[in-house]
Motif scaffolding. Structure first.
Motif, PDB file in Angstrom:
ATOM      1  N   LYS A   8      -0.551  -7.729   6.623  1.00  8.97           N
ATOM      2  CA  LYS A   8       0.470  -8.349   5.775  1.00  8.97           C
ATOM      3  C   LYS A   8       1.126  -7.349   4.816  1.00  8.97           C
ATOM      4  CE  LYS A   8      -2.018 -12.779   5.676  1.00  8.97           C
ATOM      5  NZ  LYS A   8      -2.677 -13.781   4.798  1.00  8.97           N
ATOM      6  N   ALA A   9       0.531  -6.184   4.678  1.00  8.94           N
ATOM      7  CA  ALA A   9       0.981  -5.251   3.648  1.00  8.94           C
ATOM      8  C   ALA A   9       2.244  -4.511   4.056  1.00  8.94           C
ATOM      9  CB  ALA A   9      -0.126  -4.242   3.339  1.00  8.94           C
ATOM     10  N   ARG A  10       3.077  -4.227   3.076  1.00 10.98           N
ATOM     11  CA  ARG A  10       4.173  -3.285   3.271  1.00 10.98           C
ATOM     12  C   ARG A  10       3.597  -1.903   2.974  1.00 10.98           C
ATOM     13  NH1 ARG A  10       9.420  -3.096   4.107  1.00 10.98           N
ATOM     14  NH2 ARG A  10      10.643  -1.349   3.307  1.00 10.98           N
ATOM     15  N   ILE A  11       3.558  -1.046   3.977  1.00 10.72           N
ATOM     16  CA  ILE A  11       2.962   0.282   3.830  1.00 10.72           C
ATOM     17  C   ILE A  11       4.067   1.299   3.625  1.00 10.72           C
ATOM     18  CG2 ILE A  11       1.551   2.055   4.940  1.00 10.72           C
ATOM     19  CD1 ILE A  11       0.080  -0.123   6.431  1.00 10.72           C
ATOM     20  N   VAL A  12       3.978   2.010   2.506  1.00 10.31           N
ATOM     21  CA  VAL A  12       4.978   3.002   2.116  1.00 10.31           C
ATOM     22  C   VAL A  12       4.338   4.386   2.192  1.00 10.31           C
ATOM     23  CG1 VAL A  12       6.589   3.741   0.326  1.00 10.31           C
ATOM     24  CG2 VAL A  12       6.003   1.318   0.550  1.00 10.31           C
ATOM     25  N   LEU A  13       4.972   5.300   2.904  1.00  7.53           N
ATOM     26  CA  LEU A  13       4.458   6.664   3.041  1.00  7.53           C
ATOM     27  C   LEU A  13       5.372   7.632   2.316  1.00  7.53           C
ATOM     28  CD1 LEU A  13       2.558   8.786   4.323  1.00  7.53           C
ATOM     29  CD2 LEU A  13       4.028   8.733   6.350  1.00  7.53           C
ATOM     30  N   LEU A  14       4.818   8.366   1.350  1.00  6.14           N
ATOM     31  CA  LEU A  14       5.542   9.427   0.657  1.00  6.14           C
ATOM     32  C   LEU A  14       5.137  10.753   1.265  1.00  6.14           C
ATOM     33  CD1 LEU A  14       5.759   7.083  -1.469  1.00  6.14           C
ATOM     34  CD2 LEU A  14       5.805   8.864  -3.219  1.00  6.14           C
ATOM     35  N   THR A  15       6.122  11.520   1.718  1.00  3.97           N
ATOM     36  CA  THR A  15       5.814  12.798   2.348  1.00  3.97           C
ATOM     37  C   THR A  15       6.851  13.839   1.965  1.00  3.97           C
ATOM     38  OG1 THR A  15       5.211  13.843   4.456  1.00  3.97           O
ATOM     39  CG2 THR A  15       7.109  12.370   4.478  1.00  3.97           C
TER      40      THR A  15
ATOM     41  N   ILE B  98       0.862  -1.188   0.000  1.00  4.26           N
ATOM     42  CA  ILE B  98       0.000   0.000   0.000  1.00  4.26           C
ATOM     43  C   ILE B  98       0.893   1.232   0.000  1.00  4.26           C
ATOM     44  CG2 ILE B  98      -1.723   1.317   1.308  1.00  4.26           C
ATOM     45  CD1 ILE B  98      -2.692  -1.355   2.487  1.00  4.26           C
ATOM     46  N   VAL B  99       0.597   2.172  -0.872  1.00  2.00           N
ATOM     47  CA  VAL B  99       1.353   3.422  -0.957  1.00  2.00           C
ATOM     48  C   VAL B  99       0.450   4.573  -0.529  1.00  2.00           C
ATOM     49  CG1 VAL B  99       2.574   5.034  -2.474  1.00  2.00           C
ATOM     50  CG2 VAL B  99       2.858   2.563  -2.784  1.00  2.00           C
ATOM     51  N   LEU B 100       0.951   5.409   0.370  1.00  2.00           N
ATOM     52  CA  LEU B 100       0.201   6.562   0.880  1.00  2.00           C
ATOM     53  C   LEU B 100       0.926   7.841   0.486  1.00  2.00           C
ATOM     54  CD1 LEU B 100      -0.258   5.148   4.491  1.00  2.00           C
ATOM     55  CD2 LEU B 100      -1.889   4.966   2.604  1.00  2.00           C
ATOM     56  N   LEU B 101       0.180   8.819  -0.006  1.00  2.00           N
ATOM     57  CA  LEU B 101       0.746  10.117  -0.382  1.00  2.00           C
ATOM     58  C   LEU B 101       0.251  11.168   0.604  1.00  2.00           C
ATOM     59  CD1 LEU B 101       0.074  10.057  -4.246  1.00  2.00           C
ATOM     60  CD2 LEU B 101       2.094   9.247  -3.026  1.00  2.00           C
ATOM     61  N   TRP B 102       1.159  11.712   1.424  1.00  2.00           N
ATOM     62  CA  TRP B 102       0.805  12.794   2.344  1.00  2.00           C
ATOM     63  C   TRP B 102       1.937  13.806   2.277  1.00  2.00           C
ATOM     64  CZ3 TRP B 102      -1.351  16.600   3.755  1.00  2.00           C
ATOM     65  CH2 TRP B 102      -2.147  16.827   4.876  1.00  2.00           C
ATOM     66  N   VAL B 103       1.835  14.698   1.284  1.00  2.00           N
ATOM     67  CA  VAL B 103       2.891  15.680   1.048  1.00  2.00           C
ATOM     68  C   VAL B 103       2.629  16.873   1.962  1.00  2.00           C
ATOM     69  CG1 VAL B 103       4.165  16.970  -0.700  1.00  2.00           C
ATOM     70  CG2 VAL B 103       3.006  14.850  -1.322  1.00  2.00           C
TER      71      VAL B 103
ATOM     72  N   ALA C  41       9.407   7.526   2.057  1.00  2.00           N
ATOM     73  CA  ALA C  41      10.077   8.124   0.902  1.00  2.00           C
ATOM     74  C   ALA C  41       9.777   9.618   0.923  1.00  2.00           C
ATOM     75  CB  ALA C  41       9.591   7.486  -0.392  1.00  2.00           C
ATOM     76  N   VAL C  42      10.752  10.428   0.530  1.00  2.00           N
ATOM     77  CA  VAL C  42      10.644  11.873   0.716  1.00  2.00           C
ATOM     78  C   VAL C  42      10.643  12.606  -0.623  1.00  2.00           C
ATOM     79  CG1 VAL C  42      11.665  13.898   1.821  1.00  2.00           C
ATOM     80  CG2 VAL C  42      11.834  11.655   2.923  1.00  2.00           C
ATOM     81  N   VAL C  43       9.673  13.517  -0.776  1.00  2.00           N
ATOM     82  CA  VAL C  43       9.621  14.411  -1.925  1.00  2.00           C
ATOM     83  C   VAL C  43      10.529  15.594  -1.609  1.00  2.00           C
ATOM     84  CG1 VAL C  43       8.134  15.774  -3.445  1.00  2.00           C
ATOM     85  CG2 VAL C  43       7.235  13.716  -2.328  1.00  2.00           C
TER      86      VAL C  43
ATOM     87  N   ARG D  41       3.420  18.664   6.288  1.00  2.00           N
ATOM     88  CA  ARG D  41       4.404  19.003   7.306  1.00  2.00           C
ATOM     89  C   ARG D  41       4.239  18.090   8.525  1.00  2.00           C
ATOM     90  NH1 ARG D  41       2.576  25.197   7.104  1.00  2.00           N
ATOM     91  NH2 ARG D  41       0.618  24.038   6.990  1.00  2.00           N
ATOM     92  N   LEU D  42       4.999  18.412   9.572  1.00  2.00           N
ATOM     93  CA  LEU D  42       5.015  17.575  10.769  1.00  2.00           C
ATOM     94  C   LEU D  42       3.616  17.350  11.332  1.00  2.00           C
ATOM     95  CD1 LEU D  42       6.355  16.134  13.174  1.00  2.00           C
ATOM     96  CD2 LEU D  42       6.784  18.404  14.176  1.00  2.00           C
ATOM     97  N   GLY D  43       2.893  18.436  11.613  1.00  2.00           N
ATOM     98  CA  GLY D  43       1.559  18.302  12.187  1.00  2.00           C
ATOM     99  C   GLY D  43       0.599  17.574  11.265  1.00  2.00           C
ATOM    100  N   ASP D  44       0.746  17.791   9.958  1.00  2.00           N
ATOM    101  CA  ASP D  44      -0.113  17.112   8.988  1.00  2.00           C
ATOM    102  C   ASP D  44       0.037  15.595   9.094  1.00  2.00           C
ATOM    103  OD1 ASP D  44      -0.720  19.663   8.011  1.00  2.00           O
ATOM    104  OD2 ASP D  44       0.848  19.588   6.499  1.00  2.00           O
TER     105      ASP D  44
END
Length: 282
Positions: free
Chosen positions: A40-47, A13-18, A65-67, A20-23
């Motif tokens: 079971k999922a590998r959860i990836v967060l892009l921020t 699962i990929v999550l996009l939350w571009v 992963a970082v933008v 800040r800290l509080g967000d």
């Protein structure tokens, strides 16, 4: 619910939350609920870079992963393999329009892509962020957790313990967010409160400084009659540990305030209007 593969069987699962800290921190009930629903999922967060420190305090995601700031998405080479790897589900978590998030969502390879656009009714102007995420979670077929949460690493806790060793009942005073003059408690009030805490006895107030704000915090500290320690700036995990070890936090509405709430520190904040309605930690 959105036609997603069964979360219990999801592998990635990929999550996009571009944001800040509080967000990032305010979304942790959603993230914790998703973690339980998809064990079971590998959860990836892009921020974004501004949210990276908070994202790395989350034990409910497997990869961050970082933008990178100031770079075009296609030139951000580290993101391309993340986006190209097939996912069962991609969730765009920015509740307000974000061009960067939309671009990343288009580039990502996922069987199902979901976000706030899939809600029957878009987020209301005064709808609290936790309520927005609760609606999105329901749409995806799971129940979010109740509270924000951040994990404090053991090494950071040890560092904070050493820093606070001489303060028996520490109270963190954080007059940060200096750029937002319309949404912060006056500095002289922080100084007055510091003196009141000292005179009350039994408390050990200290000033907490964030990156780039040390001079402003020291200027605020100089307004008080009492000479109190100024701690920081430190890496975010140490700041989290300091807050976790404090008896009370007093601050303006900033990412640090959400961090205090996420580690469970009793907190006092002066909030009003949109900020109180949408962002106040519960």
């Amino acid at each position: 619910p959105v036609e997603t593969p069964p979360l219990a069987q999801a592998e990635r699962i990929v999550l996009l939350w571009v944001g800040r800290l509080g967000d990032v921190l305010v979304s942790t009930p959603f993230l914790d609920g998703l973690r339980r629903a998809a064990p079971k999922a590998r959860i990836v967060l892009l921020t974004a870079e501004a949210g990276e420190g908070g994202a790395r305090l989350l034990d409910c995601v497997d990869e961050v992963a970082v933008v990178r700031k100031g770079r075009r998405v296609l030139a951000n080479a580290a993101l391309l393999p993340v986006l190209a790897k097939p996912a069962d589900l991609l969730v765009e978590m920015n509740s307000a329009p974000s061009g960067t998030s939309r671009t990343l969502a288009r580039l990502a390879k996922a069987r199902v892509k979901a976000g706030f656009g899939d809600l029957g009714e878009p987020p209301g102007e005064k709808e609290h962020m936790l309520d927005r995420y609760a609606r999105l979670a329901k749409r995806l077929g799971f129940t979010p957790a109740q509270d924000m949460r951040a994990a404090v690493p053991e090494a950071a806790a040890a560092k904070a313990g050493a820093l606070l060793a001489s303060l028996p009942k520490p109270v963190a005073l954080f007059p940060g967010n200096f750029k937002k003059t319309e949404n912060r408690w006056p500095e002289e009030r922080f100084a007055e409160l510091a003196d009141l805490l000292v005179s009350a006895g039994g408390f050990s107030p200290y000033w907490l400084a964030g990156p780039g704000e040390e001079a402003d915090v020291r200027r605020t500290a100089a307004l008080a009659k009492a000479s109190l320690p100024v701690l920081g700036p430190y890496p975010l995990e140490v700041t989290a540990a300091l807050l976790d070890a404090s008896a009370l936090y007093v601050g303006n509405c900033t990412g640090v305030s959400h961090l205090a709430a996420a580690v469970g520190t009793p907190s006092f904040m002066v909030l009003a209007g949109y900020t109180a309605a949408v962002w106040a930690p519960r």
